[in-house]
Design a protein around this motif. Structure first.
Motif, short mmCIF file in Angstrom:
data_model
loop_
_atom_site.label_atom_id
_atom_site.label_comp_id
_atom_site.label_asym_id
_atom_site.label_seq_id
_atom_site.Cartn_x
_atom_site.Cartn_y
_atom_site.Cartn_z
N TYR A 37 0.83 -1.21 0.00
CA TYR A 37 0.00 0.00 0.00
C TYR A 37 0.86 1.26 0.00
O TYR A 37 0.68 2.16 0.83
N THR A 38 1.80 1.32 -0.93
CA THR A 38 2.79 2.40 -0.93
C THR A 38 2.18 3.75 -1.25
O THR A 38 2.78 4.78 -0.92
N TRP A 39 1.04 3.80 -1.90
CA TRP A 39 0.38 5.08 -2.15
C TRP A 39 -0.20 5.65 -0.85
O TRP A 39 -0.15 6.84 -0.61
N HIS A 40 -0.77 4.79 -0.04
CA HIS A 40 -1.49 5.22 1.15
C HIS A 40 -0.63 5.19 2.41
O HIS A 40 -0.82 5.99 3.33
N LEU A 41 0.31 4.24 2.45
CA LEU A 41 1.20 4.09 3.59
C LEU A 41 2.63 3.97 3.05
O LEU A 41 3.14 2.86 2.89
N GLU A 83 8.65 4.51 3.75
CA GLU A 83 9.59 5.17 4.65
C GLU A 83 8.98 5.53 6.01
O GLU A 83 9.71 5.90 6.94
N ILE A 84 7.66 5.41 6.17
CA ILE A 84 7.07 5.80 7.46
C ILE A 84 6.65 4.61 8.31
O ILE A 84 6.09 4.79 9.40
N TYR A 85 6.92 3.38 7.85
CA TYR A 85 6.42 2.21 8.58
C TYR A 85 6.94 2.13 10.01
O TYR A 85 6.21 1.73 10.94
N ARG A 86 8.19 2.51 10.23
CA ARG A 86 8.73 2.47 11.60
C ARG A 86 8.03 3.48 12.51
O ARG A 86 8.09 3.35 13.74
N GLU A 87 7.36 4.43 11.94
CA GLU A 87 6.69 5.44 12.74
C GLU A 87 5.35 4.98 13.29
O GLU A 87 4.83 5.56 14.25
N PHE A 88 4.74 3.95 12.67
CA PHE A 88 3.40 3.54 13.11
C PHE A 88 3.23 2.04 13.30
O PHE A 88 2.16 1.60 13.72
N SER A 89 4.25 1.23 13.01
CA SER A 89 4.08 -0.22 13.08
C SER A 89 5.35 -0.89 13.58
O SER A 89 6.41 -0.27 13.69
N VAL A 90 5.23 -2.19 13.86
CA VAL A 90 6.36 -3.02 14.30
C VAL A 90 6.48 -4.18 13.32
O VAL A 90 5.48 -4.74 12.86
N ARG A 129 3.69 5.83 22.36
CA ARG A 129 2.75 6.94 22.27
C ARG A 129 2.87 7.66 20.94
O ARG A 129 1.86 8.05 20.34
N ARG A 130 4.09 7.84 20.47
CA ARG A 130 4.29 8.49 19.16
C ARG A 130 3.70 7.63 18.04
O ARG A 130 3.10 8.15 17.09
N MET A 131 3.87 6.32 18.15
CA MET A 131 3.34 5.42 17.12
C MET A 131 1.82 5.47 17.08
O MET A 131 1.22 5.51 16.00
N GLU A 157 -0.07 7.95 17.96
CA GLU A 157 -0.46 9.23 17.41
C GLU A 157 -0.31 9.23 15.89
O GLU A 157 -1.14 9.80 15.16
N LYS A 158 0.72 8.56 15.39
CA LYS A 158 0.90 8.46 13.94
C LYS A 158 -0.20 7.62 13.32
O LYS A 158 -0.69 7.94 12.23
N VAL A 159 -0.61 6.54 14.00
CA VAL A 159 -1.72 5.71 13.52
C VAL A 159 -2.97 6.57 13.38
O VAL A 159 -3.68 6.51 12.36
N ILE A 160 -3.26 7.38 14.38
CA ILE A 160 -4.45 8.23 14.33
C ILE A 160 -4.33 9.25 13.20
O ILE A 160 -5.31 9.53 12.49
N GLU A 161 -3.15 9.77 12.99
CA GLU A 161 -2.92 10.72 11.90
C GLU A 161 -3.20 10.09 10.54
O GLU A 161 -3.66 10.76 9.60
N LEU A 162 -2.93 8.78 10.40
CA LEU A 162 -3.09 8.08 9.13
C LEU A 162 -4.52 7.65 8.84
O LEU A 162 -4.84 7.24 7.72
N MET A 163 -5.40 7.73 9.82
CA MET A 163 -6.77 7.23 9.65
C MET A 163 -7.46 7.70 8.38
O MET A 163 -8.02 6.90 7.63
N PRO A 164 -7.47 9.03 8.10
CA PRO A 164 -8.20 9.47 6.90
C PRO A 164 -7.68 8.84 5.61
O PRO A 164 -8.45 8.65 4.66
N ARG A 165 -6.40 8.49 5.55
CA ARG A 165 -5.79 7.96 4.34
C ARG A 165 -6.24 6.53 4.03
O ARG A 165 -6.10 6.08 2.89
#
Length: 439
Positions: free
Chosen positions: A345-349, A352-359, A386-388, A390-398
């Motif tokens: 899902y490289t268009w939506h996720l 380069e940001i996977y470490r910011e919201f996932s394990v 906590r940062r992860m 928050e990033k998950v919540i930021e990604l919700m609309p996408r």
């Protein structure tokens, strides 16, 4: 509740009315440079007529209950405005309805930067996968190609299909059977047909190598009609008490053969431990065997809202709808294969940001080397957790598909549909520029 024939008839008439009224009135308020899309007029046998067969595949399922609300399905509660019993197969119908609201439609195919084929490919594929044409799966798509060649052939010939795209609401593997398989294996051969090599296919899971297909998010049950409903949900997710450390919602893992789902089930216990200063349940399993969770979001969304990490092991294929359910619940996804999401899902996720919201934990380390998932997750500092989140919540609309007919101000927030369209246009433009460069 209205009968299925009544629902289908109303859906078809509304679609036909919207299609006629929408593409005859191009927008005058939006800059459409490079964004014009022409919706190809296809005979209803390629889309709406297929809905009348919704109960004709006993080996698959009766998908009639999921047709209301233009493919969103019935509401989870009569008063609900955002939650529906949505089936992933309905993405083609959902996408078609949203395309009719797209702000840069043109009735002139020669002025279009892209041409959308409103063909319900996955629904039509059911007759080859589960129905009477199971032994003719190499024919899937040929009837559509014949129509494109003989009805206004100049639309296709202008760029030999490079500017065409469609949605296929199943994994690409279901359309990738080699043409000369003998005996036939699972799937149809639509994506193997040379006739469609140039077309962009938006699928729920893409193959790793061909350029023609690209993965878009599975539709979840959350389809808010306005920005206020989305923001209300995001506030609820932020304040949710995470009393479960890690959660797995799914089936499988009960066989004796070593696999990641079996390892997860063996590791999950009802033990209570201390984490981030509070006593929490170490692991919870929401048993979704035999499809019991598919159209009942309450069964798994409430536990996800209460969990810190949501485990996303591959199943029959690498990807899972549950990945997007967990993102909407603010539950940090834990992947065990890169093909489960990072390479899909490289268009939506973006990668380069996977470490910011996932394990990411390699499944081989867990299954064959005894690595305990809980120990890896316990080792993540609380500030990073906590940062992860928050990033998950930021990604919700996408990753969610907002409801058709949503409020005007909500349309400024890009959802999964908007991002898919924008990226498809860019992909088609780049592909065409490559072709011109090599001429």
């Amino acid at each position: 509740m209205a009968s299925t024939p009544t629902i289908l008839t109303a859906t078809i008439f509304l679609f036909l009315f919207l299609l006629k009224s929408t593409i005859s009135q191009p927008t005058t308020t939006t800059d459409c440079t490079g964004r014009w899309i022409h919706i190809r007029r296809l005979p209803t046998r390629f889309n709406l007529d297929l809905l009348f067969n919704c109960s004709q595949y006993p080996l698959f399922d009766n998908f009639c209950p999921y047709l209301p609300n233009h493919g969103l399905g019935h509401k989870t509660h009569p008063l609900s405005r955002s939650w529906f019993r949505t089936d992933p197969l309905m993405l083609e119908l959902i996408f078609h309805r949203r395309m009719l609201e797209y702000s840069c439609l043109t009735a002139d195919p020669n002025a279009a930067n892209a041409v959308y084929l409103p063909y319900y490919a996955a629904i039509d594929a059911l007759r080859y996968l589960y129905g009477p044409d199971v032994n003719a799966s190499a024919d899937h798509g040929l009837e559509l190609f014949d129509f494109l060649q003989y009805d206004s052939p100049g639309i296709w010939a202008r760029r030999e299909g490079h500017d065409h795209f469609l949605v296929m609401a199943r994994p690409s593997w279901d359309f990738s059977q080699p043409l000369r398989n003998d005996p036939p294996s699972w799937g149809t051969s639509f994506l193997q047909l040379p006739e469609f090599y140039n077309v962009t296919a938006l699928t729920l899971e893409a193959r790793a190598w061909p350029w023609q297909d690209h993965a878009v998010p599975y539709p979840t049950s959350f389809h808010p009609p306005s920005l206020a409903f989305l923001e209300s949900w995001m506030r609820r997710v932020r304040r949710s008490r995470r009393s479960t450390f890690m959660l797995f919602a799914g089936g499988g893992g009960i066989s004796a053969t070593p696999n990641i789902r079996r390892s997860i089930r063996n590791e999950c216990t009802s033990n209570v431990t201390q984490y981030l200063g509070a006593y929490v349940k170490l692991c919870e399993v929401v048993d979704c065997s035999n499809g019991v969770c598919e159209h009942d979001p309450i069964r798994y969304m409430k536990p996800m809202l209460q969990a810190t990490f949501c485990l996303q092991p591959p199943g029959d294929t690498p990807t899972r709808r549950s990945t997007f359910d967990s993102l909407l619940a603010g539950c940090i996804p834990v992947f065990f294969e890169e093909l489960s999401a990072k390479l899909q899902y490289t268009w939506h996720l973006p990668e380069e940001i996977y470490r910011e919201f996932s394990v990411f934990i390699p499944k081989e380390e867990v299954v064959f080397k005894g690595l305990r998932i809980v120990e890896v997750l316990m080792g993540i500092p609380r500030t990073r957790v906590r940062r992860m989140r928050e990033k998950v919540i930021e990604l919700m609309p996408r990753v969610m598909y907002r409801r058709h007919g949503s409020s005007f101000n909500f349309r400024a927030t890009k959802d999964a549909f908007d991002i898919a369209i924008e990226a498809t246009l860019h992909r088609i433009k780049s592909r065409f520029e490559e072709e011109v460069a090599f001429e």
